[in-house]
Design an enzyme around this catalytic site. Structure first.
Site, PDB file in Angstrom:
ATOM      1  CD  GLU A 193      -2.828   1.192   2.432  1.00 31.86           C
ATOM      2  OE1 GLU A 193      -3.652   2.118   2.539  1.00 31.86           O
ATOM      3  OE2 GLU A 193      -2.797   0.227   3.216  1.00 31.86           O
ATOM      4  CG  ASN A 210      -7.686   2.815   5.337  1.00 30.12           C
ATOM      5  OD1 ASN A 210      -8.534   1.956   5.100  1.00 30.12           O
ATOM      6  ND2 ASN A 210      -7.268   3.070   6.558  1.00 30.12           N
ATOM      7  CG  ASN A 239      -9.464  -0.950   1.918  1.00 32.84           C
ATOM      8  OD1 ASN A 239      -9.032  -2.076   2.139  1.00 32.84           O
ATOM      9  ND2 ASN A 239      -9.329   0.049   2.798  1.00 32.84           N
ATOM     10  CD  GLU A 240     -10.041  -1.724   6.402  1.00 31.03           C
ATOM     11  OE1 GLU A 240      -9.934  -0.563   6.862  1.00 31.03           O
ATOM     12  OE2 GLU A 240      -9.303  -2.659   6.772  1.00 31.03           O
ATOM     13  CE1 TYR A 296      -3.146  -5.677   9.410  1.00 29.48           C
ATOM     14  CE2 TYR A 296      -5.309  -4.644   9.477  1.00 29.48           C
ATOM     15  CZ  TYR A 296      -4.151  -4.975   8.780  1.00 29.48           C
ATOM     16  OH  TYR A 296      -4.017  -4.606   7.470  1.00 29.48           O
ATOM     17  CD  GLU A 351      -6.093  -4.278   4.848  1.00 27.75           C
ATOM     18  OE1 GLU A 351      -5.861  -3.900   6.021  1.00 27.75           O
ATOM     19  OE2 GLU A 351      -6.558  -3.529   3.964  1.00 27.75           O
ATOM     20  CD  GLN A 359       0.833  -1.824   3.999  1.00 29.01           C
ATOM     21  OE1 GLN A 359       1.727  -1.364   3.290  1.00 29.01           O
ATOM     22  NE2 GLN A 359      -0.120  -1.057   4.493  1.00 29.01           N
TER      23      GLN A 359
END
Length: 500
Positions: free
Chosen positions: A27, A72, A172-173, A244, A292, A349
């Protein structure tokens, strides 16, 4: 501690090993791109400014898929800014991470890099500040042969052959209040459906990922997915999952048991998707793209509002210890053990930002502790994932109650006749393991590799890059179709068994 016991029989399988489970994520955030994978002028930089040392480590790690450019970041990104002559690209404000984005690295550089690391590209489209038209334009630029505005622009930029990108994330999200251009579940579901329909007209071969919840702790988890999928179920192939796991949990035992949460999240998403399929009378069964996942001390991050405008700042550069390698390994084992419903996974990442690979500008690149469980699993998971019968001692946690000390799965390569057992001892004492392999004939040799098992706080650093590495473990024995071994405390392990 009493022994954990496994029974492994090739007649009972979960499904084939899905190579896309060994994915990563790049990213435009912090130093993931700039001075991570891309650093013109670095002694190891090849043509186009791509760091060859990072390329070599990525290949060694066994990365199969790479998601790009966010995250993001993508929800405020104009992809056109990152193509064409570098000197003509605009510098922009990235609202996601409050960074100065030079656009020196963009789609064409990324595609060149994925070819060099032998990984499949997975692109995300901006459904925050943009929509259907821009997604189709990007797909046309990437995949259409030539003869149209955007495909001819790609050819003009030096890529005569289409990139042929198959995997696409529809935003995304989009449920996150932090997301630029966030949506309600209904708004996003409708937008995802219309974007998917249009993209398939440009290229019917694409595989599309709809946004699931940003994590399983949000109050809208599962209800978000249900509403979204009611709108777009027939037009997408995957629903995404993100999570996460923070070392700073109320108790250390809950952190070590993080895979229990991932397992529950996978089961909840499968149940939700299948419920929508039943309501729609659809014979299709979606898979999960867990694009993720990682260990991240998220509670120590002040959020995007704590950041100030800077170019490629040092943010979220987690230094992983040996305990983190065990936790990350248990998460990877959980993904592999659910290969029948998890088709894609991306550790987030790749470089510098919560990453298995660390770099210094103008300096070296090195492997963090979490690099090794990923590389070992990617290298040795072959053939079919088998369904294990497992019993294990347990330990108490505040969040999940009692959990097994052992997390394990196994893969069987029918052609080679070999077996690989991937196992994490997430307790803080040695764990004897006994495995019944009598249904697997012909196995005669056993090799045991372990990561961790010593100081759980040990880290790999620039000055000591090999403090935590895979090491042979003594004592693994195979006799009469039974395997015995001892797993060191807080360790990731691979037990490789092969014919004579």
């Amino acid at each position: 501690m009493e022994a954990a016991k496994l029974t492994i029989d090739p007649a009972f399988e979960v499904g084939p090993v899905e190579r896309r489970l060994f994915g990563s994520f790049v990213e435009h955030m912090g130093r993931s791109v700039y001075t991570g994978v891309f650093e013109p002028g670095h002694p190891a930089a090849g043509p186009g400014g791509l760091r060859r040392d990072v390329i070599e480590l990525t290949r060694e790690m066994g990365v199969s898929v790479v998601r790009y450019p966010g995250g993001n970041f993508v929800s405020n990104y104009d992809w056109e800014d990152g193509v064409g002559p570098a000197g003509e690209r605009p510098t922009r404000l990235d609202l996601a991470w409050r960074q100065i984005e030079t656009n020196a690295f963009g789609l064409d550089e990324f595609m060149t890099w994925t070819r060099q690391v032998a990984a499949e590209p997975m692109l995300a489209v901006n459904l925050g500040t943009r929509g259907v038209r821009e997604a189709c334009d990007l797909l046309e630029y990437a995949n259409h042969p030539s003869g149209t505005r955007w495909s001819d622009l790609r050819v003009k930029h030096g890529a005569r052959e289409p990139y042929g990108v198959r995997l696409w994330c529809l935003g995304n999200e989009m449920d996150g209040p932090w997301q630029i251009g966030g949506k309600t579940a209904y708004e996003y579901g409708r937008l995802a459906a219309e974007t998917a329909k249009a993209m398939r007209r440009v290229d019917p071969r694409v595989e599309l990922v709809a946004c699931g919840s940003s994590n399983s702790t949000l109050p809208t988890f599962a209800s978000w997915e249900a509403t979204v999928l009611e709108q777009c179920y027939e037009h997408v192939d995957y629903i995404s999952a993100h999570n996460y796991y923070d070392p700073a949990q109320p108790d250390r035992a809950s952190y070590l048991a993080s895979a229990a949460d991932m397992e529950a999240q996978i089961h909840a998403l499968v149940a939700t998707a299948d419920h929508v399929a039943a309501r729609l009378r659809s014979p299709r069964r979606l898979k999960i793209s867990f694009d993720e996942w990682n260990v991240w001390s998220q509670s120590l991050f002040g959020g995007e509002h704590s950041l100030d405008w800077a170019e490629a700042p040092r943010i979220i550069e987690e230094e992983y210890d040996a305990a983190a390698a065990a936790v990350a390994g248990s998460l990877l084992i959980t993904l592999l053990a659910n290969t029948d419903r998890v088709g894609i996974a991306c550790q987030a990442q790749l470089a510098n930002v919560i990453a298995p690979i660390r770099t210094e500008p103008g300096g070296p690149a090195w492997r963090q502790t979490i690099f090794h469980p990923f590389a070992l699993t990617a290298a040795h998971a072959r053939g079919r994932v088998l369904r294990l019968a497992l019993s294990s001692p347990v330990f108490p946690t505040e969040r999940y109650g009692e959990v097994p000390a052992l997390v394990a799965t196994a893969t069987h390569d029918d052609d080679a006749g070999s077996l690989a057992v991937f196992a994490v001892n997430r307790s803080e004492t040695p764990l004897p393991v006994q495995a019944d392999l009598r249904a697997l004939t012909g196995l005669a040799r056993a090799e045991h590799l372990t990561v961790g098992g010593g100081d759980p706080a040990a880290r790999n650093t620039r000055d000591a890059p090999d403090r935590v590495v895979p090491r042979p473990a003594p004592g693994a024995a195979l006799s009469g179709g039974r395997l015995s071994a001892v797993l060191p405390p807080l360790s990731f392990n691979v037990l490789r068994l092969s014919p004579a």
